[in-house]
Design a protein around this motif. Structure first.
Motif, PDB file in Angstrom:
ATOM      1  N   GLU A 172       0.827  -1.197   0.000  1.00 46.67           N
ATOM      2  CA  GLU A 172       0.000   0.000   0.000  1.00 46.67           C
ATOM      3  C   GLU A 172       0.864   1.252   0.000  1.00 46.67           C
ATOM      4  O   GLU A 172       1.683   1.474   0.886  1.00 46.67           O
ATOM      5  CB  GLU A 172      -0.914   0.001   1.225  1.00 46.67           C
ATOM      6  N   LYS A 173       0.673   2.068  -1.010  1.00 41.69           N
ATOM      7  CA  LYS A 173       1.406   3.332  -1.133  1.00 41.69           C
ATOM      8  C   LYS A 173       0.755   4.375  -0.224  1.00 41.69           C
ATOM      9  O   LYS A 173      -0.472   4.418  -0.086  1.00 41.69           O
ATOM     10  CB  LYS A 173       1.357   3.787  -2.591  1.00 41.69           C
ATOM     11  N   GLN A 174       1.581   5.199   0.394  1.00 41.82           N
ATOM     12  CA  GLN A 174       1.049   6.219   1.292  1.00 41.82           C
ATOM     13  C   GLN A 174       0.087   7.144   0.551  1.00 41.82           C
ATOM     14  O   GLN A 174       0.352   7.571  -0.566  1.00 41.82           O
ATOM     15  CB  GLN A 174       2.200   7.043   1.896  1.00 41.82           C
ATOM     16  N   GLY A 175      -1.041   7.412   1.189  1.00 44.47           N
ATOM     17  CA  GLY A 175      -2.002   8.349   0.618  1.00 44.47           C
ATOM     18  C   GLY A 175      -3.064   7.716  -0.238  1.00 44.47           C
ATOM     19  O   GLY A 175      -3.925   8.411  -0.780  1.00 44.47           O
ATOM     20  N   THR A 176      -3.040   6.394  -0.408  1.00 40.30           N
ATOM     21  CA  THR A 176      -4.047   5.729  -1.230  1.00 40.30           C
ATOM     22  C   THR A 176      -4.305   4.334  -0.690  1.00 40.30           C
ATOM     23  O   THR A 176      -3.375   3.667  -0.209  1.00 40.30           O
ATOM     24  CB  THR A 176      -3.608   5.636  -2.699  1.00 40.30           C
ATOM     25  N   PRO A 177      -5.540   3.837  -0.732  1.00 40.84           N
ATOM     26  CA  PRO A 177      -5.844   2.477  -0.275  1.00 40.84           C
ATOM     27  C   PRO A 177      -5.617   1.424  -1.364  1.00 40.84           C
ATOM     28  O   PRO A 177      -5.854   0.236  -1.123  1.00 40.84           O
ATOM     29  CB  PRO A 177      -7.326   2.570   0.081  1.00 40.84           C
ATOM     30  N   ALA A 178      -5.200   1.827  -2.553  1.00 44.34           N
ATOM     31  CA  ALA A 178      -5.082   0.902  -3.677  1.00 44.34           C
ATOM     32  C   ALA A 178      -3.930  -0.078  -3.474  1.00 44.34           C
ATOM     33  O   ALA A 178      -2.873   0.276  -2.945  1.00 44.34           O
ATOM     34  CB  ALA A 178      -4.875   1.677  -4.973  1.00 44.34           C
ATOM     35  N   VAL A 179      -4.145  -1.316  -3.906  1.00 46.33           N
ATOM     36  CA  VAL A 179      -3.111  -2.350  -3.873  1.00 46.33           C
ATOM     37  C   VAL A 179      -3.154  -3.102  -5.205  1.00 46.33           C
ATOM     38  O   VAL A 179      -4.195  -3.195  -5.847  1.00 46.33           O
ATOM     39  CB  VAL A 179      -3.322  -3.334  -2.698  1.00 46.33           C
ATOM     40  N   PRO A 180      -2.009  -3.650  -5.645  1.00 42.88           N
ATOM     41  CA  PRO A 180      -1.970  -4.323  -6.954  1.00 42.88           C
ATOM     42  C   PRO A 180      -2.505  -5.744  -6.893  1.00 42.88           C
ATOM     43  O   PRO A 180      -2.282  -6.481  -5.927  1.00 42.88           O
ATOM     44  CB  PRO A 180      -0.481  -4.311  -7.304  1.00 42.88           C
ATOM     45  N   LEU A 181      -3.213  -6.128  -7.944  1.00 40.98           N
ATOM     46  CA  LEU A 181      -3.754  -7.475  -8.122  1.00 40.98           C
ATOM     47  C   LEU A 181      -3.069  -8.115  -9.322  1.00 40.98           C
ATOM     48  O   LEU A 181      -2.912  -7.481 -10.372  1.00 40.98           O
ATOM     49  CB  LEU A 181      -5.260  -7.413  -8.331  1.00 40.98           C
ATOM     50  N   PHE A 182      -2.640  -9.365  -9.177  1.00 37.16           N
ATOM     51  CA  PHE A 182      -1.974 -10.086 -10.256  1.00 37.16           C
ATOM     52  C   PHE A 182      -2.743 -11.373 -10.552  1.00 37.16           C
ATOM     53  O   PHE A 182      -3.181 -12.079  -9.639  1.00 37.16           O
ATOM     54  CB  PHE A 182      -0.540 -10.455  -9.870  1.00 37.16           C
ATOM     55  N   ILE A 183      -2.879 -11.690 -11.830  1.00 35.15           N
ATOM     56  CA  ILE A 183      -3.491 -12.949 -12.258  1.00 35.15           C
ATOM     57  C   ILE A 183      -2.522 -13.603 -13.231  1.00 35.15           C
ATOM     58  O   ILE A 183      -2.119 -12.978 -14.222  1.00 35.15           O
ATOM     59  CB  ILE A 183      -4.860 -12.711 -12.908  1.00 35.15           C
ATOM     60  N   TRP A 184      -2.137 -14.873 -12.951  1.00 38.83           N
ATOM     61  CA  TRP A 184      -1.083 -15.475 -13.765  1.00 38.83           C
ATOM     62  C   TRP A 184      -1.413 -16.865 -14.301  1.00 38.83           C
ATOM     63  O   TRP A 184      -0.633 -17.429 -15.047  1.00 38.83           O
ATOM     64  CB  TRP A 184       0.220 -15.540 -12.972  1.00 38.83           C
TER      65      TRP A 184
END
Length: 617
Positions: A172-184
């Motif tokens: 989680e990057k500071q200032g945002t609740p977004a997180v990366p999703l990966f599908i492989w």
């Protein structure tokens, strides 16, 4: 724009977008400089960087090279869609050739990465494919582990449960609740990914054998999760795969047959006993996507009544019957087949029905007992009064009829699928004369949207010829409606179904859609002053006569690598021979005989700008 690097075996296509277009985008993912994909909210760096059999690849070089070209003011090919939604690159790592396409998935706020790897040798070869993605490249990132599609959390560095095919990395990057999703990929697919989540980098490894002269393809997604606090993170996975099947995978049947990190059944394939998997022909609804994009609408799992920018109502659509009045009579359209209806907007304009198979019908629509049930209660639907009505998205969207062999688009906006018909010939009057073109050598025939408003015929050998098409009509069977006359003066675009499918799956139309039947014999390009491109070769018995300062040279076609006419220097031509010799002079021939795949034409020298021999692949 295609930028070649012959010495390194590297080549790149760049789709360049204007800064204004990016500024107006509400997507989390944007394409910068035509090459580098960046997220507004995630800390992810350059994703899915490749290693092949222990060798590093020119991936970063490719990105840097095109980004530099973009900043220096390079332009794209005029026929390539410049919408900031896709990029392509390629490189060679012997014995393999790699092609990568990245496409932005607007519905799911994600990027689809398609890697196609070709074995260039006539023997099978082992492939070890390593991917790495840094998830903390921008600093100020808090790591707390990974979340698998089963909902299980693990600390970073402890791997993932067996059977995991996707994960959300809690970076989680500071200032945002977004997180990366990966599908492989699926654990029981032909090629299984081995995962490592070490440090701030996600690593995947695949191992397998690529058949002699064969191809394999890999699908990966990287998306943005966590932006909506009301949606549980693990529910994000359901947007991509459910009940073992990929939701709107967005690849052509041709590519789907090559995919090895997902099972054929997950891509919608059906298998008969003892037979190879058969994949449905599916893709995006291009005409509808263009309209919803213009209105800034996103189709969801709910119906939407769009009256204006400030008046949009969601709900459940119920219609007993949809009747379309055409010049030929009334036609009843099953509501289940409809993706959207553009109404009369109170102005009396014709209506358009956007069907789920990609076709578009234009006429007058009557909705029998139509209603929208939502928060405002039950609203009666009137096709004449509404601006736009969109039905919920469906896995049937973009599923092209199996019997479709051609498509046609008319000036009134309608698009129809056509069944296979007998080859027909048409006259195309070009700047250099009249050609007789058969429908079986035609890839697409399209009308230019800018002066001189003529037609452009793209042939299966890659030639693109501008000209005027003779009048008349072509008899074809419209899929689902029976025989019809296709009036050429009313046609905006007509062509092979494969051309439409390539566009519906998001890829740019190939400039050489098929190999000439004569093989390597047609190995030259000829550019005309009107912008036409002829793929073929100078007639073998042709002799090129050049007056130089030392006398007149007589050259055979096989001796010439390139001829360029410098009309700013009194029609003088610059020639480069196969042995590297360079000369300048006046071409004395009035005409040159040029061989296309199916016919031979005579080209006035004064209309030619350049002839060049193809580089050997």
């Amino acid at each position: 724009m295609r930028i070649p690097f012959p010495a390194s075996g590297l080549w790149v296509w760049a789709l360049l977008v204007s800064p204004l277009a990016l500024a107006q985008s509400e997507q989390d993912w944007n394409l910068e400089g035509g090459t580098v994909w960046k997220s507004k909210t995630l800390s992810v760096g350059r994703f899915f960087q490749m290693g092949i059999n222990g060798q590093s690849t020119p991936y970063r070089t490719a990105m840097d090279a095109v980004e530099k070209a973009a900043k220096s003011g390079g332009n794209t090919d005029g026929e390539t869609p410049v919408d900031g939604r896709q990029s392509q690159l390629g490189f060679d790592v012997r014995p393999f050739k790699v092609e990568r396409q990245v496409r932005r998935d607007d519905k799911r706020n994600a990027l689809l990465v398609i890697d196609t790897i070709s074995n260039t040798q006539s023997q099978e070869n082992n492939l070890q494919l390593d991917y790495s993605t840094p998830v903390g490249s921008q600093g100020g990132v808090r790591f707390s582990g990974t979340l698998s599609q089963s909902g299980e959390m693990r600390d970073l560095g402890n791997g993932l449960p067996d059977g995991t095919w996707s994960a959300i990395v809690m970076a989680e990057k500071q200032g945002t609740p977004a997180v990366p999703l990966f599908i492989w990929g699926q654990p029981d697919a032909a090629w299984r990914a081995v995962l490592q989540d070490s440090g701030s980098t996600l690593r995947l490894r695949y191992e397998g054998v690529v058949p002699a002269n064969g191809k394999v393809a890999f699908l990966h997604w990287i998306g943005t999760a966590g932006l909506d606090a009301k949606v549980k993170l693990e529910r994000t996975f359901d947007l991509f795969i459910k009940d073992g099947k990929l939701i709107e995978p967005g690849v052509s049947a041709e590519v789907a047959a090559l995919v090895v990190n997902f099972k054929p059944s997950s891509l919608g394939a059906t298998t008969t006993e003892g037979g190879a998997p058969s994949f449905p022909r599916t893709g995006r609804l291009l005409a509808l996507d263009a309209l919803t994009g213009k209105l800034d609408i996103k189709r969801t799992d709910k119906g939407l009544l769009w009256m204006s920018k400030d008046e949009q109502i969601t709900g459940d659509i119920s219609v007993e019957k949809v009747v379309l009045n055409l010049a030929s009579g009334e036609k009843e359209v099953p509501p289940a087949n409809i993706a959207a209806l553009r109404g009369g907007a109170g102005r009396g304009r014709d209506h358009r029905l956007y069907l789920r198979d990609g076709s578009v019908l234009t006429g007058r629509v009557r909705l029998i007992k139509g209603a929208l049930k939502g928060d405002l209660g039950e609203l009666a639907l009137d096709a004449d009064a509404m601006e736009l009505l969109t039905w919920p998205v469906s896995t049937e969207d973009g599923r092209v009829p199996e019997t479709a062999a051609e498509f046609v688009q008319y000036m009134d906006g309608s698009v129809r699928w056509l069944a296979k018909g007998e080859p027909v010939a048409m006259d195309l009057v070009a700047s250099f004369g009249k050609l007789k073109i058969s429908s079986d050598e035609l890839w697409t025939l399209g009308r230019r949207t800018d002066p001189p408003y003529c037609m452009v015929a793209t042939l299966t050998d890659g030639s693109r010829i501008q000209g005027v098409v003779g009048g008349g009509a072509i008899r074809r069977e419209v899929v689902g409606d029976g025989p019809s006359d296709i009036a050429l003066p009313q046609v905006v675009r007509w062509g092979a179904v494969e051309a439409a499918l390539k566009e519906m799956t998001g890829g740019p139309e190939q400039k050489e859609s098929a190999k000439p039947s004569t093989g390597d014999a047609l190995n030259q390009y000829c550019w005309m002053r009107d912008g036409s491109l002829l793929v073929g070769a100078l007639q073998e018995d042709e002799t090129l006569r050049v007056r130089t300062s030392t006398g007149v040279l007589s050259l055979k076609p096989e001796a010439v690598a390139r001829v360029f006419w410098d009309f700013g220097a009194g029609s003088e031509a610059a020639l480069e021979l196969g042995n590297g010799t360079k000369v300048r002079g006046e071409i004395l021939n009035e005409n040159l005989t040029w061989k296309l795949d199916k016919q031979t034409v005579s080209l006035p020298v004064g209309l030619i700008t350049e002839i060049v021999r193809k580089a050997k692949s």
